[in-house]
Motif scaffolding. Sequence first.
Motif, PDB file in Angstrom:
ATOM      1  N   PHE A 292     -25.186 -30.897 -38.525  1.00 20.21           N
ATOM      2  CA  PHE A 292     -25.265 -31.342 -37.139  1.00 20.21           C
ATOM      3  C   PHE A 292     -26.675 -31.190 -36.580  1.00 20.21           C
ATOM      4  N   ARG A 293     -26.868 -31.850 -35.434  1.00 20.42           N
ATOM      5  CA  ARG A 293     -28.017 -31.586 -34.580  1.00 20.42           C
ATOM      6  C   ARG A 293     -27.463 -31.267 -33.198  1.00 20.42           C
ATOM      7  N   LEU A 294     -27.843 -30.100 -32.677  1.00 19.67           N
ATOM      8  CA  LEU A 294     -27.282 -29.540 -31.453  1.00 19.67           C
ATOM      9  C   LEU A 294     -28.348 -29.502 -30.369  1.00 19.67           C
ATOM     10  N   THR A 295     -28.010 -29.990 -29.177  1.00 15.35           N
ATOM     11  CA  THR A 295     -28.941 -29.911 -28.053  1.00 15.35           C
ATOM     12  C   THR A 295     -29.014 -28.474 -27.545  1.00 15.35           C
ATOM     13  N   VAL A 296     -30.250 -27.984 -27.343  1.00 18.28           N
ATOM     14  CA  VAL A 296     -30.469 -26.640 -26.820  1.00 18.28           C
ATOM     15  C   VAL A 296     -31.201 -26.749 -25.490  1.00 18.28           C
ATOM     16  N   PRO A 297     -31.238 -25.675 -24.683  1.00 19.71           N
ATOM     17  CA  PRO A 297     -31.951 -25.749 -23.409  1.00 19.71           C
ATOM     18  C   PRO A 297     -33.383 -26.250 -23.585  1.00 19.71           C
ATOM     19  N   GLY A 298     -33.741 -27.221 -22.775  1.00 10.36           N
ATOM     20  CA  GLY A 298     -35.020 -27.899 -22.912  1.00 10.36           C
ATOM     21  C   GLY A 298     -34.861 -29.290 -23.475  1.00 10.36           C
ATOM     22  N   GLY A 299     -33.698 -29.596 -24.061  1.00  6.66           N
ATOM     23  CA  GLY A 299     -33.416 -30.944 -24.540  1.00  6.66           C
ATOM     24  C   GLY A 299     -33.693 -31.206 -25.995  1.00  6.66           C
ATOM     25  N   GLU A 300     -34.249 -30.223 -26.717  1.00 13.11           N
ATOM     26  CA  GLU A 300     -34.510 -30.438 -28.137  1.00 13.11           C
ATOM     27  C   GLU A 300     -33.200 -30.480 -28.922  1.00 13.11           C
ATOM     28  N   SER A 301     -33.238 -31.228 -30.026  1.00 13.75           N
ATOM     29  CA  SER A 301     -32.093 -31.341 -30.922  1.00 13.75           C
ATOM     30  C   SER A 301     -32.381 -30.496 -32.157  1.00 13.75           C
ATOM     31  N   VAL A 302     -31.610 -29.434 -32.349  1.00 10.13           N
ATOM     32  CA  VAL A 302     -31.879 -28.431 -33.382  1.00 10.13           C
ATOM     33  C   VAL A 302     -30.830 -28.541 -34.488  1.00 10.13           C
ATOM     34  N   ARG A 303     -31.264 -28.435 -35.717  1.00  7.37           N
ATOM     35  CA  ARG A 303     -30.342 -28.491 -36.848  1.00  7.37           C
ATOM     36  C   ARG A 303     -29.367 -27.311 -36.803  1.00  7.37           C
ATOM     37  N   ALA A 304     -28.101 -27.604 -37.060  1.00  5.54           N
ATOM     38  CA  ALA A 304     -27.074 -26.571 -37.028  1.00  5.54           C
ATOM     39  C   ALA A 304     -26.012 -26.871 -38.072  1.00  5.54           C
TER      40      ALA A 304
ATOM     41  N   GLN B  27     -21.344 -19.198 -46.915  1.00  7.94           N
ATOM     42  CA  GLN B  27     -21.739 -20.231 -45.956  1.00  7.94           C
ATOM     43  C   GLN B  27     -23.048 -19.895 -45.262  1.00  7.94           C
ATOM     44  N   LEU B  28     -23.172 -18.682 -44.741  1.00  5.90           N
ATOM     45  CA  LEU B  28     -24.384 -18.339 -44.002  1.00  5.90           C
ATOM     46  C   LEU B  28     -25.605 -18.316 -44.916  1.00  5.90           C
ATOM     47  N   ASP B  29     -25.436 -17.894 -46.152  1.00  9.27           N
ATOM     48  CA  ASP B  29     -26.543 -17.965 -47.107  1.00  9.27           C
ATOM     49  C   ASP B  29     -26.958 -19.410 -47.348  1.00  9.27           C
ATOM     50  N   ASP B  30     -25.968 -20.292 -47.480  1.00  9.81           N
ATOM     51  CA  ASP B  30     -26.266 -21.704 -47.725  1.00  9.81           C
ATOM     52  C   ASP B  30     -26.900 -22.369 -46.505  1.00  9.81           C
ATOM     53  N   ILE B  31     -26.410 -22.020 -45.310  1.00 13.55           N
ATOM     54  CA  ILE B  31     -26.991 -22.589 -44.088  1.00 13.55           C
ATOM     55  C   ILE B  31     -28.441 -22.150 -43.944  1.00 13.55           C
ATOM     56  N   ARG B  32     -28.709 -20.899 -44.248  1.00 11.81           N
ATOM     57  CA  ARG B  32     -30.088 -20.406 -44.197  1.00 11.81           C
ATOM     58  C   ARG B  32     -30.951 -21.137 -45.217  1.00 11.81           C
ATOM     59  N   ALA B  33     -30.434 -21.304 -46.439  1.00 11.90           N
ATOM     60  CA  ALA B  33     -31.199 -21.991 -47.493  1.00 11.90           C
ATOM     61  C   ALA B  33     -31.465 -23.447 -47.125  1.00 11.90           C
TER      62      ALA B  33
ATOM     63  N   LEU C 286     -26.743 -17.208 -34.658  1.00 12.34           N
ATOM     64  CA  LEU C 286     -28.157 -17.363 -34.980  1.00 12.34           C
ATOM     65  C   LEU C 286     -28.363 -16.936 -36.433  1.00 12.34           C
ATOM     66  N   VAL C 287     -28.683 -17.902 -37.274  1.00 20.36           N
ATOM     67  CA  VAL C 287     -28.903 -17.637 -38.695  1.00 20.36           C
ATOM     68  C   VAL C 287     -30.340 -17.202 -38.927  1.00 20.36           C
ATOM     69  N   ASP C 288     -31.262 -17.741 -38.148  1.00 20.32           N
ATOM     70  CA  ASP C 288     -32.671 -17.367 -38.184  1.00 20.32           C
ATOM     71  C   ASP C 288     -33.093 -17.088 -36.749  1.00 20.32           C
ATOM     72  N   VAL C 289     -33.119 -15.812 -36.367  1.00 18.86           N
ATOM     73  CA  VAL C 289     -33.361 -15.429 -34.975  1.00 18.86           C
ATOM     74  C   VAL C 289     -34.686 -15.978 -34.468  1.00 18.86           C
ATOM     75  N   GLY C 290     -35.742 -15.826 -35.235  1.00 21.05           N
ATOM     76  CA  GLY C 290     -37.059 -16.264 -34.784  1.00 21.05           C
ATOM     77  C   GLY C 290     -37.117 -17.752 -34.522  1.00 21.05           C
ATOM     78  N   ARG C 291     -36.665 -18.550 -35.488  1.00 22.63           N
ATOM     79  CA  ARG C 291     -36.712 -20.011 -35.325  1.00 22.63           C
ATOM     80  C   ARG C 291     -35.786 -20.478 -34.225  1.00 22.63           C
ATOM     81  N   ALA C 292     -34.611 -19.865 -34.138  1.00 19.95           N
ATOM     82  CA  ALA C 292     -33.650 -20.301 -33.131  1.00 19.95           C
ATOM     83  C   ALA C 292     -34.173 -20.045 -31.718  1.00 19.95           C
ATOM     84  N   LEU C 293     -34.703 -18.852 -31.463  1.00 21.64           N
ATOM     85  CA  LEU C 293     -35.175 -18.536 -30.122  1.00 21.64           C
ATOM     86  C   LEU C 293     -36.428 -19.320 -29.756  1.00 21.64           C
TER      87      LEU C 293
END
Length: 422
Positions: free
Chosen positions: A77-89, A114-120, A315-322
Amino acid sequence: MTLEVTDGVSGVPAGLSMRVLEPEGWDAFYDALERAFGGGAESAEEREVWRSVSNCDRFIGVYDGNDVVGTAGVFSFRLTVPGGESVRAGGVTMVSVQPTHRRRGVLRSMMRRQLDDIRAAGEPLAMLTASEPPIYGRFGYGNASDQLSATIDTGRVRLALPEGTDRVRLRIAEPVEVRGECERIYAARVPSRPGMLARQPGWEAVPILDPPSGREGASPLLCVTAELDGKLSGYARYSVKSRWDSAGPNGSVVLRDLEALDPVSGAALWDFLFGIDLTSTLVVRNRPSDDPLLHLVSDIRRCRVAIRDSCYIRLVDVGRALAARTYTAPVDVVLDVADSFCPWNEGRWRLSGDAKGAACEPSKEPADLALSVRELASVYLGGVPLTALAGAGRVRELRQGALAEASAAFRGLAEPWLPHGF
């Protein structure tokens, strides 16, 4: 691909195996899913739609010999986050464990994989809708958006229509025939609200899926479109459930979805739904918790509004997500994050940002706030105040003033909302 048998923490329980789903195994996988959820078999149409949008490479099964005893999948998926960007999820879906294999670590092994694969895959977020919310908190998922439902007495409730509503032209259309036009309206709306999904190719079939077995006595799916100044400006998809009693017609309109590009088109669509002949109730099952409808109606009490949890974020990657979202107010805080299930997120992160952008990097500075990744997930889309979680003892303020600063920054301009399940 079969995983080696390991312990119940990092792999599958002894005696079981985990494999990536092969296309020829789809029906056995789906049969097991239906059985675990205890319902009857879905129609061939439904099964085929879900097969068509599923990438088997991202689906896994746990097997006891040749029997499927656990299922789980991920949509890209691509998810809208605050600010309007579309982030991979990664959209976690179709998670089930057979009743014969509960409490043996099957679910935990699938969540781990699953979480390992999503991170990869480079997706900083995971998301799901929960059939049983208590299950997923222990894996770091937090409720990040709500949905509004309402049962409106349209015989007594009136609408205060904005000026210009009478300029909107409405037209009844076949849902399939106007699917493309409706998808363009939906796509234009996606950046405006956190939590919305950019629908990938093939997903246009999901909103108009209408098997007779799922209608609960209502009509086939119907559609009305709105035009303003000669251009399509909105749509509503709905069905009508006819009912008569001793006093006469007492039917219901059941709303599937509604999107509009401007206030007057939206108001015109609501006015149409309120006025359908032989009906006295409008049933609304999934709208944003701050829907403008709440401010159009004359009597909110006769709308019988209810709010419930909807989308859960991880949040699978805290730094990138925030760093991927913006912040309503300037913020510069060091977060001490606990995350035992994804330990690469553990530790202190310095978040700095504003309405223009943000950065989030590992830090050795003293922490200002302490919380788990689950709390970060709940506030991520801007719908839950950090102050509310702190009041529940789930966030600790380590520097005076940091809580108010961060809470104001995380809050969004619109309430987050997931428009449809997956």
